[in-house]
Scaffold this motif. Sequence first.
Motif, PDB file in Angstrom:
ATOM      1  N   HIS A  15       1.006  -1.089   0.057  1.00 60.80           N
ATOM      2  CA  HIS A  15       0.041  -0.020   0.022  1.00 60.80           C
ATOM      3  C   HIS A  15       0.705   1.262   0.029  1.00 60.80           C
ATOM      4  O   HIS A  15       0.307   2.497  -0.223  1.00 60.80           O
ATOM      5  CB  HIS A  15      -1.038   0.026   1.265  1.00 60.80           C
ATOM      6  N   PHE A  16       2.085   1.166   0.236  1.00 65.41           N
ATOM      7  CA  PHE A  16       2.838   2.279   0.463  1.00 65.41           C
ATOM      8  C   PHE A  16       4.229   2.175  -0.548  1.00 65.41           C
ATOM      9  O   PHE A  16       4.720   0.944  -0.577  1.00 65.41           O
ATOM     10  CB  PHE A  16       3.197   2.952   1.692  1.00 65.41           C
ATOM     11  N   ARG A  17       4.831   3.443  -1.096  1.00 72.06           N
ATOM     12  CA  ARG A  17       5.839   3.213  -1.718  1.00 72.06           C
ATOM     13  C   ARG A  17       7.036   3.896  -0.652  1.00 72.06           C
ATOM     14  O   ARG A  17       6.773   4.977  -0.252  1.00 72.06           O
ATOM     15  CB  ARG A  17       5.961   4.004  -2.932  1.00 72.06           C
ATOM     16  N   PHE A  18       8.333   3.264  -0.523  1.00 71.57           N
ATOM     17  CA  PHE A  18       9.243   3.895   0.394  1.00 71.57           C
ATOM     18  C   PHE A  18      10.428   3.922  -0.425  1.00 71.57           C
ATOM     19  O   PHE A  18      11.062   3.515  -1.362  1.00 71.57           O
ATOM     20  CB  PHE A  18       9.697   2.537   1.413  1.00 71.57           C
ATOM     21  N   VAL A  19      10.752   5.381  -0.623  1.00 68.01           N
ATOM     22  CA  VAL A  19      11.830   5.953  -1.413  1.00 68.01           C
ATOM     23  C   VAL A  19      12.864   6.419  -0.533  1.00 68.01           C
ATOM     24  O   VAL A  19      12.599   7.302   0.458  1.00 68.01           O
ATOM     25  CB  VAL A  19      11.432   7.137  -2.464  1.00 68.01           C
ATOM     26  N   HIS A  20      14.303   6.252  -0.726  1.00 68.61           N
ATOM     27  CA  HIS A  20      15.431   6.839  -0.131  1.00 68.61           C
ATOM     28  C   HIS A  20      16.131   7.618  -1.017  1.00 68.61           C
ATOM     29  O   HIS A  20      16.512   6.929  -1.955  1.00 68.61           O
ATOM     30  CB  HIS A  20      16.306   5.788   0.780  1.00 68.61           C
ATOM     31  N   GLU A  21      16.295   8.708  -0.858  1.00 68.21           N
ATOM     32  CA  GLU A  21      17.065   9.725  -1.780  1.00 68.21           C
ATOM     33  C   GLU A  21      18.138  10.254  -1.110  1.00 68.21           C
ATOM     34  O   GLU A  21      18.434  10.644   0.077  1.00 68.21           O
ATOM     35  CB  GLU A  21      16.508  11.013  -2.115  1.00 68.21           C
ATOM     36  N   GLY A  22      19.440  10.336  -1.858  1.00 64.87           N
ATOM     37  CA  GLY A  22      20.843  10.796  -1.237  1.00 64.87           C
ATOM     38  C   GLY A  22      21.767   9.720  -1.148  1.00 64.87           C
ATOM     39  O   GLY A  22      21.855   8.645  -1.647  1.00 64.87           O
ATOM     40  N   VAL A  23      22.705   9.949  -0.139  1.00 65.57           N
ATOM     41  CA  VAL A  23      23.658   9.237   0.146  1.00 65.57           C
ATOM     42  C   VAL A  23      23.282   7.972   0.765  1.00 65.57           C
ATOM     43  O   VAL A  23      22.611   7.966   1.731  1.00 65.57           O
ATOM     44  CB  VAL A  23      24.884  10.118   0.625  1.00 65.57           C
ATOM     45  N   PRO A  24      23.694   6.900   0.424  1.00 66.16           N
ATOM     46  CA  PRO A  24      23.406   5.492   0.991  1.00 66.16           C
ATOM     47  C   PRO A  24      23.908   5.700   2.672  1.00 66.16           C
ATOM     48  O   PRO A  24      25.007   6.203   2.677  1.00 66.16           O
ATOM     49  CB  PRO A  24      23.901   4.466   0.491  1.00 66.16           C
ATOM     50  N   GLY A  32      23.121   7.249  12.269  1.00 66.32           N
ATOM     51  CA  GLY A  32      22.262   8.403  12.341  1.00 66.32           C
ATOM     52  C   GLY A  32      20.968   8.462  11.850  1.00 66.32           C
ATOM     53  O   GLY A  32      20.461   9.399  11.528  1.00 66.32           O
ATOM     54  N   GLY A  33      20.444   7.154  11.793  1.00 62.66           N
ATOM     55  CA  GLY A  33      18.895   7.143  11.059  1.00 62.66           C
ATOM     56  C   GLY A  33      19.126   6.954   9.581  1.00 62.66           C
ATOM     57  O   GLY A  33      19.899   7.203   9.128  1.00 62.66           O
ATOM     58  N   MET A  34      17.743   7.069   9.255  1.00 62.71           N
ATOM     59  CA  MET A  34      17.592   6.999   7.647  1.00 62.71           C
ATOM     60  C   MET A  34      16.345   7.846   7.245  1.00 62.71           C
ATOM     61  O   MET A  34      15.183   7.639   7.776  1.00 62.71           O
ATOM     62  CB  MET A  34      17.627   5.672   7.167  1.00 62.71           C
ATOM     63  N   SER A  35      16.279   8.467   6.437  1.00 61.88           N
ATOM     64  CA  SER A  35      15.046   9.406   6.015  1.00 61.88           C
ATOM     65  C   SER A  35      14.601   8.357   4.752  1.00 61.88           C
ATOM     66  O   SER A  35      15.288   8.294   3.803  1.00 61.88           O
ATOM     67  CB  SER A  35      15.258  10.806   5.599  1.00 61.88           C
ATOM     68  N   LEU A  36      13.364   8.400   4.871  1.00 65.97           N
ATOM     69  CA  LEU A  36      12.557   7.949   3.895  1.00 65.97           C
ATOM     70  C   LEU A  36      11.259   8.694   3.340  1.00 65.97           C
ATOM     71  O   LEU A  36      10.711   9.395   4.100  1.00 65.97           O
ATOM     72  CB  LEU A  36      11.813   6.506   4.249  1.00 65.97           C
ATOM     73  N   ILE A  37      10.915   8.766   2.106  1.00 65.51           N
ATOM     74  CA  ILE A  37       9.921   9.574   1.530  1.00 65.51           C
ATOM     75  C   ILE A  37       8.756   8.318   1.517  1.00 65.51           C
ATOM     76  O   ILE A  37       9.098   7.182   0.633  1.00 65.51           O
ATOM     77  CB  ILE A  37      10.187  10.145   0.096  1.00 65.51           C
TER      78      ILE A  37
END
Length: 77
Positions: A37-46, A59-64
Motif C-alpha cells: 500500500h505504500f512506496r518507500f523511497v530513499h534519496e541521497g547518499v546511502p 544516524g538514522g535514515m530518511s524515507l519518503i
Amino acid sequence: MPARATFLPFGIGVRFCIGMHFALTEATLSLSMLLQHFRFVHEGVPPEMDMAVTIRPKGGMSLIITPVEEGQHSLIS
C-alpha cells in the motif's frame, strides 16, 4: 552463555519465548501489507551501517513514504 548486557529479544536455550514464531510471522505479514500500500523511497547518499547487536543505519535514515495509487504497483527504491 551470552554476556549479561546482550539483547536477545526472544531469549535463548530452553527458556526461549514461546511466541517467537508468531511474532516473526506477524512482523513479516505486517511488512508485506505495508509494501502493498505504500512506496518507500530513499534519496541521497546511502547510509553508513552501524553494527551493534543488530545492523542499523548510523544516524538514522530518511524515507519518503507515499501511498500507492489504485492500479499501480508498489516499488522499493
